[in-house]
Design a protein around this motif. Structure first.
Motif, PDB file in Angstrom:
ATOM      1  N   SER A 253       0.827  -1.205   0.000  1.00  0.00           N
ATOM      2  CA  SER A 253       0.000   0.000   0.000  1.00  0.00           C
ATOM      3  C   SER A 253       0.860   1.253   0.000  1.00  0.00           C
ATOM      4  O   SER A 253       1.530   1.567   0.980  1.00  0.00           O
ATOM      5  CB  SER A 253      -0.925   0.005   1.224  1.00  0.00           C
ATOM      6  OG  SER A 253      -1.828   1.076   1.160  1.00  0.00           O
ATOM      7  N   ASP A 255      -0.532   4.090  -2.205  1.00  0.00           N
ATOM      8  CA  ASP A 255      -1.344   4.902  -3.121  1.00  0.00           C
ATOM      9  C   ASP A 255      -2.300   5.804  -2.345  1.00  0.00           C
ATOM     10  O   ASP A 255      -3.419   6.051  -2.760  1.00  0.00           O
ATOM     11  CB  ASP A 255      -2.118   4.005  -4.086  1.00  0.00           C
ATOM     12  CG  ASP A 255      -3.052   3.013  -3.387  1.00  0.00           C
ATOM     13  OD1 ASP A 255      -2.905   2.838  -2.151  1.00  0.00           O
ATOM     14  OD2 ASP A 255      -3.910   2.426  -4.056  1.00  0.00           O
ATOM     15  N   SER A 256      -1.829   6.296  -1.199  1.00  0.00           N
ATOM     16  CA  SER A 256      -2.652   7.164  -0.355  1.00  0.00           C
ATOM     17  C   SER A 256      -2.526   8.622  -0.803  1.00  0.00           C
ATOM     18  O   SER A 256      -1.623   8.977  -1.574  1.00  0.00           O
ATOM     19  CB  SER A 256      -2.190   7.049   1.095  1.00  0.00           C
ATOM     20  OG  SER A 256      -0.896   7.626   1.237  1.00  0.00           O
ATOM     21  N   ALA A 437      -5.793   3.684  -1.597  1.00  0.00           N
ATOM     22  CA  ALA A 437      -6.990   3.639  -2.430  1.00  0.00           C
ATOM     23  C   ALA A 437      -7.299   2.175  -2.764  1.00  0.00           C
ATOM     24  O   ALA A 437      -7.749   1.418  -1.922  1.00  0.00           O
ATOM     25  CB  ALA A 437      -6.794   4.485  -3.677  1.00  0.00           C
ATOM     26  N   GLU A 438      -7.018   1.765  -3.983  1.00  0.00           N
ATOM     27  CA  GLU A 438      -7.297   0.388  -4.400  1.00  0.00           C
ATOM     28  C   GLU A 438      -6.487  -0.629  -3.601  1.00  0.00           C
ATOM     29  O   GLU A 438      -6.913  -1.765  -3.411  1.00  0.00           O
ATOM     30  CB  GLU A 438      -7.014   0.227  -5.894  1.00  0.00           C
ATOM     31  CG  GLU A 438      -8.035   0.903  -6.785  1.00  0.00           C
ATOM     32  CD  GLU A 438      -9.435   0.343  -6.562  1.00  0.00           C
ATOM     33  OE1 GLU A 438      -9.599  -0.884  -6.630  1.00  0.00           O
ATOM     34  OE2 GLU A 438     -10.356   1.148  -6.325  1.00  0.00           O
TER      35      GLU A 438
END
Length: 457
Positions: A253, A255-256, A437-438
């Protein structure tokens, strides 16, 4: 969210005994920029993570959710690290083998299957544990990269941890399978739990045999591993490496909104989040412990978190408690210190603390501002524990022990910081900006069925 770091400065009578600093060396890295003179972390990228094999990850996904790995075939890794709960379980202390359901709806079981003890510590999320800089796992760091026993790891299994495990995640995956409260069950209930009491690797051999007996697994293992020609060749190392590749690749992770900000998109953060970032990297002192790209120093700190539940006791402890890092090292100076968690996606993974002592971000942040005062004011209402009348008295026994309360309260590694309500609100906004996000959904997701045919939580 730690406040100003005090370099292991204990407060109270134990300060002299618990003053040493256990330091994990982290190589220096380039920085992305400054916030009021404080360095922002570098951006994460795919290159920062360990490699993985696609076929092994796909196989590991099935194993991760297959109850066949548990002693009584009634719980999987995914039960307490579920995709719908951001890789955690939403509980302060987990309900392992014998429970039913997931998340806040999980019950403590009925009849002969009723649990007699909660899982001692909070189930952490699994985001980014495949990062190359991760050097140890578990709240007390009892699993680390070290060739002390000739197998690449320092672990509770010592020399009985088999050789050939490819990552910390692979090694870590083996231990819940042998835990009485998590997946193994009681020795009188199944052969795996009984074998664990003889020697931990005896249980792993039985688990591997059980998996090899599932017809659908044989071809999958043969396709994923070059050294497997028949199901009889499957070992616990293959199982661990498959799960390790799944975990390493599933929850990456970066993609914040904060990551977009680091990449140059200054509009990615709201005004409150930017103000919270200023507090975090500025006078709040949070980055002293939650620094770097993973927002953790991977060190161990004492925060005077109220102790409840069974705790993770040492073999010779005669009382119900949890002394943190000291469980691993047996060094008094490590008492009540726990590993700093990463803050990435933490807005999704309440409760907070090694035992889930706080149900909200505001609660754990305010505890950091003045740990001893917060300890004194803490209420059981903060705790999300599935109801269990037969455990009610034992759940809070450590808090009823006056001497243990004094010991926990006396060891604090951070100094109080005064922040206003607006600054706390802004810090919460910044923590929310660390949510991906995703990526939070996982890469492959939860399977609908597993080769054993057992129910998938």
């Amino acid at each position: 969210m730690n406040t100003k770091h005090s370099k292991r400065r204990g407060t109270g009578k134990l300060s002299a005994a618990v003053g040493a600093l256990f330091v994990l060396f982290i190589p220096p890295v380039a920085v992305a920029g400054d916030v009021e003179g404080a360095k922002l972390p570098p951006m994460l990228s795919e290159a920062d993570f360990l490699p993985f094999d696609e076929k092994r990850a796909a196989l590991g996904r099935l194993l991760f959710y297959d109850p066949v790995l548990s002693g009584n075939r009634n719980i999987s890794c995914g039960t307490c690290h579920h995709h719908t709960l951001a890789g955690a379980d939403g509980l302060a202390l987990g309900v392992g083998e014998g429970g039913d359901g997931i998340g806040e709806k999980r019950t403590t079981g009925t009849g002969r299957d009723r649990i007699d003890r909660r899982v001692p510590r909070n189930a952490p999320a699994l985001f980014n544990i495949g990062h190359k800089d991760i050097r140890h796992l578990f709240h007390d760091g009892r699993l680390s990269i070290d060739n002390l026993y000739g197998n690449g790891f320092n672990s509770p299994a010592e020399e009985y941890l088999p050789q050939g495990l490819s990552s910390l995640a692979a090694a870590q995956s083996l231990f819940p399978m042998t835990s009485e409260t998590e997946m193994a069950g009681h020795s009188e209930e199944n052969a795996i739990a009984g074998a664990r009491n003889d020697r931990i690797d005896h249980a792993w051999r039985l688990i591997a045999r059980r998996v090899s007996a599932v017809p659908a697994y044989g071809p999958l293992f043969a396709d994923a591993f070059d050294d497997i020609e028949s199901p009889a060749d499957i070992t616990i190392v293959h199982i661990g490496n498959a799960i390790g590749d799944f975990v390493n690749s599933e929850w990456r992770s970066y993609d914040s909104p904060f990551d977009r900000y680091l990449a140059g998109d200054r509009a990615a953060l709201s005004s409150d989040a930017q103000a919270g970032m200023d507090v975090f990297y500025g006078r709040g002192g949070c980055a002293a412990c939650h620094g770097g790209a993973l927002l953790t120093d991977q060190d161990f700190h004492a925060l005077a978190l109220p102790q409840f539940g069974p705790g993770r006791t040492r073999m010779f402890d005669l009382m119900q408690r949890d002394v943190g890092r000291m469980v691993e090292t047996d060094r008094l100076e490590d008492a009540y210190r726990f590993r700093t968690p990463s803050l990435r996606n933490s807005a999704l993974t309440a409760p907070y603390g090694h035992n889930g002592a706080y149900a909200t971000l505001e609660g754990i942040i305010r505890h950091h501002l003045d740990p001893q005062t917060a300890f004194d004011r803490w209420s059981r209402k903060e705790v999300a524990l599935p109801a269990a009348e037969h455990l009610a008295e034992a759940d809070f026994a450590p808090l009823a022990d006056r001497r243990e309360r004094l010991r926990v309260r006396s060891v604090v590694d951070i100094e109080p910081v005064s922040l206003g309500d607006d600054e706390v609100r802004q810090l919460i906004a910044f923590i929310h900006s660390l949510t991906g996000a995703e990526s939070v959904k996982g890469r492959l997701g939860r399977p609908d069925e597993v080769p054993s045919g057992l129910p998938v939580d």
